[in-house]
Scaffold this motif. Structure first.
Motif, PDB file in Angstrom:
ATOM      1  N   VAL A 196       0.839  -1.201   0.000  1.00 38.96           N
ATOM      2  CA  VAL A 196       0.000   0.000   0.000  1.00 38.96           C
ATOM      3  C   VAL A 196       0.877   1.255   0.000  1.00 38.96           C
ATOM      4  CG1 VAL A 196      -1.805   1.270   1.217  1.00 38.96           C
ATOM      5  CG2 VAL A 196      -1.853  -1.232   1.185  1.00 38.96           C
ATOM      6  N   ALA A 197       1.875   1.289   0.863  1.00 38.81           N
ATOM      7  CA  ALA A 197       2.824   2.406   0.869  1.00 38.81           C
ATOM      8  C   ALA A 197       3.776   2.265  -0.308  1.00 38.81           C
ATOM      9  CB  ALA A 197       3.595   2.430   2.185  1.00 38.81           C
ATOM     10  N   PRO A 198       4.008   3.308  -1.079  1.00 42.82           N
ATOM     11  CA  PRO A 198       4.921   3.237  -2.228  1.00 42.82           C
ATOM     12  C   PRO A 198       6.342   2.904  -1.778  1.00 42.82           C
ATOM     13  CG  PRO A 198       3.568   5.218  -2.318  1.00 42.82           C
ATOM     14  CD  PRO A 198       3.356   4.625  -0.977  1.00 42.82           C
ATOM     15  N   PRO A 199       7.039   2.031  -2.492  1.00 47.60           N
ATOM     16  CA  PRO A 199       8.422   1.684  -2.109  1.00 47.60           C
ATOM     17  C   PRO A 199       9.350   2.888  -2.086  1.00 47.60           C
ATOM     18  CG  PRO A 199       7.565   0.123  -3.733  1.00 47.60           C
ATOM     19  CD  PRO A 199       6.567   1.243  -3.642  1.00 47.60           C
ATOM     20  N   GLU A 200       9.139   3.842  -3.007  1.00 44.84           N
ATOM     21  CA  GLU A 200      10.014   5.019  -3.012  1.00 44.84           C
ATOM     22  C   GLU A 200       9.832   5.866  -1.757  1.00 44.84           C
ATOM     23  OE1 GLU A 200       6.362   5.803  -5.622  1.00 44.84           O
ATOM     24  OE2 GLU A 200       7.854   4.200  -5.340  1.00 44.84           O
ATOM     25  N   LEU A 201       8.626   5.860  -1.204  1.00 46.84           N
ATOM     26  CA  LEU A 201       8.388   6.581   0.047  1.00 46.84           C
ATOM     27  C   LEU A 201       9.106   5.906   1.203  1.00 46.84           C
ATOM     28  CD1 LEU A 201       6.894   8.804   1.618  1.00 46.84           C
ATOM     29  CD2 LEU A 201       4.924   7.263   1.769  1.00 46.84           C
ATOM     30  N   ILE A 202       9.081   4.586   1.234  1.00 45.72           N
ATOM     31  CA  ILE A 202       9.762   3.843   2.294  1.00 45.72           C
ATOM     32  C   ILE A 202      11.266   4.057   2.216  1.00 45.72           C
ATOM     33  CG2 ILE A 202      10.131   1.545   3.257  1.00 45.72           C
ATOM     34  CD1 ILE A 202       7.433   0.726   2.035  1.00 45.72           C
ATOM     35  N   GLU A 203      11.817   3.996   1.008  1.00 43.94           N
ATOM     36  CA  GLU A 203      13.253   4.194   0.839  1.00 43.94           C
ATOM     37  C   GLU A 203      13.678   5.610   1.214  1.00 43.94           C
ATOM     38  OE1 GLU A 203      15.513   1.947   0.244  1.00 43.94           O
ATOM     39  OE2 GLU A 203      13.903   0.446   0.270  1.00 43.94           O
ATOM     40  N   GLU A 204      12.851   6.590   0.909  1.00 41.39           N
ATOM     41  CA  GLU A 204      13.169   7.975   1.273  1.00 41.39           C
ATOM     42  C   GLU A 204      13.193   8.147   2.781  1.00 41.39           C
ATOM     43  OE1 GLU A 204      14.020  12.049   0.983  1.00 41.39           O
ATOM     44  OE2 GLU A 204      14.214  10.390  -0.441  1.00 41.39           O
ATOM     45  N   ALA A 205      12.236   7.519   3.467  1.00 41.39           N
ATOM     46  CA  ALA A 205      12.220   7.606   4.931  1.00 41.39           C
ATOM     47  C   ALA A 205      13.456   6.939   5.531  1.00 41.39           C
ATOM     48  CB  ALA A 205      10.949   6.954   5.466  1.00 41.39           C
ATOM     49  N   ARG A 206      13.836   5.777   5.009  1.00 42.29           N
ATOM     50  CA  ARG A 206      15.029   5.108   5.528  1.00 42.29           C
ATOM     51  C   ARG A 206      16.288   5.916   5.239  1.00 42.29           C
ATOM     52  NH1 ARG A 206      13.371  -1.046   3.664  1.00 42.29           N
ATOM     53  NH2 ARG A 206      12.159  -1.559   5.547  1.00 42.29           N
ATOM     54  N   ARG A 207      16.345   6.543   4.075  1.00 39.59           N
ATOM     55  CA  ARG A 207      17.511   7.360   3.745  1.00 39.59           C
ATOM     56  C   ARG A 207      17.655   8.527   4.704  1.00 39.59           C
ATOM     57  NH1 ARG A 207      18.792  11.896   1.300  1.00 39.59           N
ATOM     58  NH2 ARG A 207      16.590  12.438   0.967  1.00 39.59           N
ATOM     59  N   ARG A 208      16.543   9.171   5.034  1.00 38.27           N
ATOM     60  CA  ARG A 208      16.617  10.302   5.958  1.00 38.27           C
ATOM     61  C   ARG A 208      16.963   9.847   7.375  1.00 38.27           C
ATOM     62  NH1 ARG A 208      11.901  14.665   4.231  1.00 38.27           N
ATOM     63  NH2 ARG A 208      12.129  14.436   1.965  1.00 38.27           N
ATOM     64  N   LEU A 209      16.459   8.703   7.774  1.00 40.43           N
ATOM     65  CA  LEU A 209      16.801   8.199   9.103  1.00 40.43           C
ATOM     66  C   LEU A 209      18.262   7.788   9.180  1.00 40.43           C
ATOM     67  CD1 LEU A 209      13.625   6.056   9.952  1.00 40.43           C
ATOM     68  CD2 LEU A 209      14.269   8.260  10.929  1.00 40.43           C
ATOM     69  N   ASP A 210      18.796   7.238   8.107  1.00 40.01           N
ATOM     70  CA  ASP A 210      20.201   6.823   8.112  1.00 40.01           C
ATOM     71  C   ASP A 210      21.153   8.006   8.181  1.00 40.01           C
ATOM     72  OD1 ASP A 210      19.477   4.170   7.991  1.00 40.01           O
ATOM     73  OD2 ASP A 210      19.614   4.044   5.799  1.00 40.01           O
ATOM     74  N   LEU A 246       2.918  27.656  -0.098  1.00 39.56           N
ATOM     75  CA  LEU A 246       2.266  26.354   0.073  1.00 39.56           C
ATOM     76  C   LEU A 246       2.337  25.533  -1.205  1.00 39.56           C
ATOM     77  CD1 LEU A 246      -0.903  27.405   2.121  1.00 39.56           C
ATOM     78  CD2 LEU A 246       1.120  26.213   2.959  1.00 39.56           C
ATOM     79  N   CYS A 247       2.257  26.197  -2.352  1.00 34.67           N
ATOM     80  CA  CYS A 247       2.350  25.475  -3.626  1.00 34.67           C
ATOM     81  C   CYS A 247       3.738  24.858  -3.812  1.00 34.67           C
ATOM     82  CB  CYS A 247       2.042  26.406  -4.793  1.00 34.67           C
ATOM     83  SG  CYS A 247       0.309  26.931  -4.895  1.00 34.67           S
ATOM     84  N   ALA A 248       4.765  25.528  -3.311  1.00 34.05           N
ATOM     85  CA  ALA A 248       6.126  25.011  -3.465  1.00 34.05           C
ATOM     86  C   ALA A 248       6.501  24.013  -2.388  1.00 34.05           C
ATOM     87  CB  ALA A 248       7.123  26.173  -3.452  1.00 34.05           C
ATOM     88  N   LEU A 249       5.704  23.901  -1.344  1.00 29.34           N
ATOM     89  CA  LEU A 249       6.045  23.049  -0.208  1.00 29.34           C
ATOM     90  C   LEU A 249       5.702  21.600  -0.507  1.00 29.34           C
ATOM     91  CD1 LEU A 249       7.256  23.602   2.580  1.00 29.34           C
ATOM     92  CD2 LEU A 249       4.926  23.668   3.502  1.00 29.34           C
ATOM     93  N   ARG A 250       6.584  20.701  -0.054  1.00 34.69           N
ATOM     94  CA  ARG A 250       6.370  19.262  -0.221  1.00 34.69           C
ATOM     95  C   ARG A 250       6.676  18.536   1.075  1.00 34.69           C
ATOM     96  NH1 ARG A 250       5.968  16.787  -5.244  1.00 34.69           N
ATOM     97  NH2 ARG A 250       5.795  18.276  -6.960  1.00 34.69           N
ATOM     98  N   SER A 251       6.089  17.365   1.203  1.00 34.40           N
ATOM     99  CA  SER A 251       6.331  16.499   2.351  1.00 34.40           C
ATOM    100  C   SER A 251       6.671  15.109   1.842  1.00 34.40           C
ATOM    101  CB  SER A 251       5.097  16.447   3.259  1.00 34.40           C
ATOM    102  OG  SER A 251       5.286  15.514   4.319  1.00 34.40           O
ATOM    103  N   PHE A 252       7.933  14.742   1.959  1.00 33.59           N
ATOM    104  CA  PHE A 252       8.440  13.461   1.462  1.00 33.59           C
ATOM    105  C   PHE A 252       8.075  13.270  -0.010  1.00 33.59           C
ATOM    106  CE2 PHE A 252       9.194  12.811   5.825  1.00 33.59           C
ATOM    107  CZ  PHE A 252      10.058  11.730   5.969  1.00 33.59           C
ATOM    108  N   GLY A 253       8.236  14.333  -0.782  1.00 31.13           N
ATOM    109  CA  GLY A 253       7.964  14.277  -2.206  1.00 31.13           C
ATOM    110  C   GLY A 253       6.518  14.468  -2.600  1.00 31.13           C
TER     111      GLY A 253
END
Length: 487
Positions: free
Chosen positions: A194-208, A441-448
């Motif tokens: 359900v969660a996109p793999p790219e989202l999971i990898e981005e979260a792990r990259r930031r945590l690392d 707000l238009c330029a703002l993003r949260s984890f892509g």
């Protein structure tokens, strides 16, 4: 783990086959620590072992009945680590941990370590038993209907609260230890497929990439891994409710839980959820939808009302009705401060009263803020230091700002900036300031993910749950991101 504890370095600790040498090494590592407990056992058959644990972190009954008693009553003259873990120890979670750093992390977190003569491999047994508070409803996220449970400071019970709501084997809990000195456990939760793999990898990259010396709360992570670190708008969601985390996991989002804090982080976070409430899905559709609209209007009023009032008085007084303008002029007669400084002073005093009421314990805080606001406001108007219309304008801005509590931190600086823009440029400055906020707000993003998801025509999610709360019959999909659910 490179800290120095006691007389030797943790990195230099080596376990050997000699139990006497291992006892001396462990005691030297934890010297001057009175909570470190060592218990040597020797059965009549000759089994010689040593048990290590930290007092106050363990369940003493489990140690006595499931570890000490089996070791003392064992009929084996000698046993290696495999035999201890599989045959002697009577606890469901016992394993061999050859890595010394992992063994010490488990020991410091409430597990019990067992060493035996002739084997350098330690046996780690789950005996955690430190006290925790009950899973009560969070004070800042109370609901009229719905579950009354909330997260606590205990890590594993928090995960159990999520697991109980999402009974799916695809629910994954990925553990990692962060921050050198605190060695805090951080859990990345997501629903596989359900969660996109790219989202999971981005979260792990930031945590690392974390390089913190210690993590004591979820905000330590939030300030480090969030998008737009200088924006006043929240780009990471926060909640203390397991039902909210479960709902976001079902939408394809991630949750990050930190040991020792009841606050869970959720990502991505969009502007729309900042005006949502936990009650929205536990109340009738029309009531919840109307409440969402009122929260949005309240946030806009809290930003624009003071600036709009000042702009009209300074540059566009002809827009006031005649009677209203005469009433405002009569109220300002004899007041030494101009309207801009009146609004500024009242806003600052209100924020100070709110902060004082928040920091004052118990019922005294709310009583002090209410009584202080009434007494100060009435006294200032009576003494002709502040005009009554200014008090009303600030009160409207303050009360409407409480309708969207997740956006209060953003409303505070933006309210002052719009007030200055209106004071210098009138309604043109107010409109220009609002346009700049919208562009930000238009330029703002949260984890892509675009922050204005579901608000812009070309940026929409695969879900019907948007500004208006639709009924469950019409909500054919609640997926946050346009991604099909895999079987």
């Amino acid at each position: 783990m490179g800290q120095i504890k006691g007389g030797i370095s943790i990195d230099s600790l080596e376990l050997t086959r000699s139990l006497v040498g291992n006892l001396a090494a462990m005691r030297a590592l934890f010297q001057n620590d009175n909570t470190f407990v060592t218990r040597e056992t020797q059965s009549p058959a000759g089994l010689h072992c040593a048990v290590f644990f930290l007092d106050g972190m363990v369940n003493n009954l489990a140690i006595n009945q499931s570890i000490i008693r089996p070791l003392v009553c064992s009929t084996l003259p000698k046993a290696d680590a495999d035999t201890l873990a599989r045959t002697v120890i009577q606890i469901n979670d016992s394993k061999i941990v050859p890595d010394v750093s992992q063994m010490l992390s488990a020991l410091l977190y409430g597990d019990t370590v067992i060493l035996t003569e002739g084997d350098a491999r330690p046996v780690v047994v789950n005996t955690k038993g430190f006290s925790v508070r009950s899973a009560t409803e969070p004070d800042n996220e109370r609901v009229l209907r719905g579950p009354r449970e909330g997260f606590t400071e205990a890590f594993m019970p928090n995960l159990a609260l999520i697991r109980r709501r999402v009974n799916d084997p695809r629910l994954k809990f990925s553990f990692s230890r962060r921050a050198g000195r605190t060695n805090t456990v951080v859990c990345l939760c997501y629903l596989e497929g359900v969660a996109p793999p790219e989202l999971i990898e981005e979260a792990r990259r930031r945590l690392d990439k974390l390089s913190l010396d210690g993590i004591l709360d979820a905000n330590y992570l939030s300030e480090t891994i969030r998008d737009g670190r200088f924006t006043p708008f929240p780009t990471l969601g926060t909640t203390e409710r397991p039902d909210v985390v479960a709902a976001k996991l079902l939408e394809g989002r991630l949750a990050i839980l930190v040991d020792g804090t009841p606050v869970a982080l959720t990502a991505p976070c969009i502007l729309q959820e900042c005006v949502q409430s936990c009650d929205d899905y536990y109340l009738p559709t029309s009531q919840a939808g109307l409440a969402r609209v009122l929260r949005s209007i309240g946030f806009l009023l809290s930003l624009a009302v003071p600036a709009f009032y000042v702009a009209l008085l300074y540059y566009h007084a002809e827009l006031f009705p005649t009677r209203m303008l005469l009433a405002i002029a009569a109220a300002q007669k004899g007041v030494p401060l101009p309207p801009l400084w009146e609004i500024f002073a009242l806003l600052i005093v209100f924020e100070i009263l709110k902060e004082a009421g928040t920091r004052t314990p118990g019922v005294i805080g709310s009583t002090m803020s209410i009584v202080g606001g009434l007494v100060l406001g009435q006294s200032a108007v009576t003494a002709r230091l502040i005009s009554a219309p200014a008090v009303i304008i600030v009160a409207v801005a303050a009360v409407t700002g409480l309708a969207a509590p997740k956006l209060q931190a953003a409303a505070l600086p933006l309210r002052f900036l719009l007030l200055l823009a209106a004071a210098f440029f009138g309604l043109y400055g107010l409109v220009f300031g609002l346009a700049l906020i919208l562009l930000h707000l238009c330029a703002l993003r949260s984890f892509g993910t675009p922050y204005l998801l579901n608000l812009l025509p070309r940026v929409h999610a695969h879900t019907e749950d948007r500004w208006w709360r639709v009924s469950w019959k019409k909500m054919h999909s609640r997926r946050f991101l346009a991604r099909k659910d895999k079987p």
